[in-house]
Write a protein that holds these residues in place. Structure first.
Motif, short mmCIF file in Angstrom:
data_model
loop_
_atom_site.label_atom_id
_atom_site.label_comp_id
_atom_site.label_asym_id
_atom_site.label_seq_id
_atom_site.Cartn_x
_atom_site.Cartn_y
_atom_site.Cartn_z
N VAL A 52 6.96 -2.53 9.05
CA VAL A 52 6.61 -2.37 7.53
C VAL A 52 7.40 -3.65 6.92
O VAL A 52 8.37 -3.91 6.64
N SER A 68 2.87 -2.76 -1.22
CA SER A 68 2.59 -1.53 -0.22
C SER A 68 4.00 -1.24 0.28
O SER A 68 3.98 0.19 0.46
N ARG A 69 4.78 -1.91 0.21
CA ARG A 69 6.48 -1.69 0.75
C ARG A 69 6.87 -0.56 -0.52
O ARG A 69 7.73 0.18 -0.05
N TRP A 72 5.70 2.53 0.42
CA TRP A 72 6.28 2.84 1.85
C TRP A 72 7.72 3.59 1.50
O TRP A 72 8.16 4.72 2.16
N ILE A 75 6.97 7.21 0.91
CA ILE A 75 5.97 7.59 1.91
C ILE A 75 5.77 9.17 1.93
O ILE A 75 4.84 9.84 1.83
N CYS A 83 7.22 10.02 8.18
CA CYS A 83 6.59 8.72 9.16
C CYS A 83 7.40 8.05 10.06
O CYS A 83 7.13 6.87 10.61
N PHE A 85 10.11 6.52 9.03
CA PHE A 85 10.22 5.27 8.24
C PHE A 85 11.77 5.13 8.34
O PHE A 85 12.71 6.07 8.06
N THR A 154 2.35 8.12 11.40
CA THR A 154 1.75 7.60 10.02
C THR A 154 0.36 7.83 9.89
O THR A 154 0.02 8.51 9.02
N GLU A 340 1.52 -2.59 7.69
CA GLU A 340 2.33 -2.24 6.46
C GLU A 340 1.33 -2.21 5.35
O GLU A 340 1.73 -1.46 4.26
#
Length: 373
Positions: A52, A68-69, A72, A75, A83, A85, A154, A340
């Protein structure tokens, strides 16, 4: 499958970007039909390093990567699964003065553009964070808020959540031909014809063949980055470590195993969907690992693998509407760093389909950049 299936949107390819597109469409009230020739996560989406990563992105990708982060970070709210993470940051290390110069130049570029997510970490701070790293390392460029996740888990989580909201998935079904007929797309497969007014091309390393059917040829190259994983080792590493002057992606997972990548490539046969590991290249990667982490000489490699994905000559993806066909969209060519971006690309594609536009700066990813006319 019945002879004809209809849907509001057909998504070709069930990898992370296809499954994310289906999820975001479902959240917008549009049930998509996803057609996947193998099974979800078979190639790039399920077998990558799981980074990521906003660190060291192409400048055009940075706005998408940062957005996008943020997805995440939430998420589990998005897909009902964490996922795997883990947020421990990512660091691109400098092994010599040339690396230092390259990374410092990168930092100046980021600062000139107003970005603050990449920061310099000096040698003492780096060794305090990673005591087992070689004492010769000069420092590194860090994105302290970056992370990693489990790629296959994911991708399946996105698939499950999309399906729970009304998306349908056809796995083991291969698309042959796509034709526009009377305001509808007719998607011919090895198991009948599916129809929809909108088609999204998320076909990964096979996406260029769909683009060519729409008179949008692209200079896409299928590639097959290799990965190794060791047997479990005592814990010694939290952040993801990346190379600068030579390819490396290196992280220790929660179970103690060490995942080693960096883009070294296997041989591949795209039509047969087969790969063969290049042990000479793997050996070079192993030497890099041992020089940066001397104790890894005692590590035992458990297995190696390689998926197939799409690379573009400028190393950034194609994202956006077709320029030649109505009701057609592309999201492919992520060039070994698309994981990511998966959550935000799905959102962008949903916005393009349902609203006709997106606020995200996707002009650099226009498929027209490869046109010779």
């Amino acid at each position: 499958m019945s002879n004809t299936r209809s849907a509001a949107v057909i998504v070709i390819g069930g990898g992370l970007h296809g499954s994310s597109t289906a999820l975001h469409l479902a959240r917008a009230g549009v049930p998509a039909l996803v057609i996947e020739k193998n099974y979800v996560g078979r190639h790039a989406s399920g077998v990558n390093a799981g980074g990521v990563r906003t660190l060291a992105r192409h400048v055009a990708e940075i706005p998408l990567a940062l957005a996008s982060r943020e997805l995440w970070y939430r998420i589990e709210e998005l897909v009902d699964d964490d996922c795997g993470f883990e947020q421990h940051g990512q660091i691109r290390v400098a092994e010599n003065e040339a690396d230092v110069a390259a990374l410092q130049e990168r930092l100046r570029l980021m600062q000139s553009l107003g970005y603050t997510h990449e920061t310099w970490m000096d040698a003492d701070e780096l060794r305090a964070l990673i005591p087992r790293i070689a004492p010769t390392v000069r420092g590194g460029l860090a994105a302290r808020d970056d992370a990693a996740a489990d790629p296959y888990r994911t991708t399946l989580a996105f698939r499950r959540k999309a399906a729970s909201l009304g998306a349908r998935f056809l796995e083991g079904v291969r698309v042959h031909e796509i034709k526009r007929e009377g305001g509808q797309w007719a998607v011919a497969t090895n198991d009948g014809v599916c129809t929809a007014p909108v088609v999204v091309n998320c076909a990964g390393a096979w996406a260029d063949r769909i683009a060519a059917q729409w008179d949008e040829p692209v200079p896409m190259q299928p590639i097959s980055p290799m990965m190794l994983v060791t047997l479990r080792m005592d814990h010694f590493l939290d952040p993801v470590v990346l190379g600068t002057g030579r390819p490396l992606s290196f992280k220790q997972r929660a179970n103690g195993t060490v995942l080693i990548g960096g883009g070294r490539r296997a041989w591949l046969d795209r039509d047969a969907e087969s790969t063969e590991l290049d042990f000479r290249e793997l050996g070079a990667g192993a030497r890099t690992v041992c020089e940066l982490f001397p104790h890894m000489k005692e590590a035992v490699v458990n297995r190696g693998w390689a998926g197939i994905e799409a690379a573009m000559p400028d190393e950034i993806p194609v994202i956006g509407a077709s320029l030649k066909r109505e009701g057609a969209f592309h999201a492919f060519g992520f060039s070994a760093h698309g994981f990511e971006l998966g959550p935000i690309v799905g959102q962008i594609m949903s916005e393009l389909v349902t609203q006709g536009s997106t606020a995200f700066p996707i002009a650099p990813f226009n498929i027209g950049r490869f046109s010779k006319t």
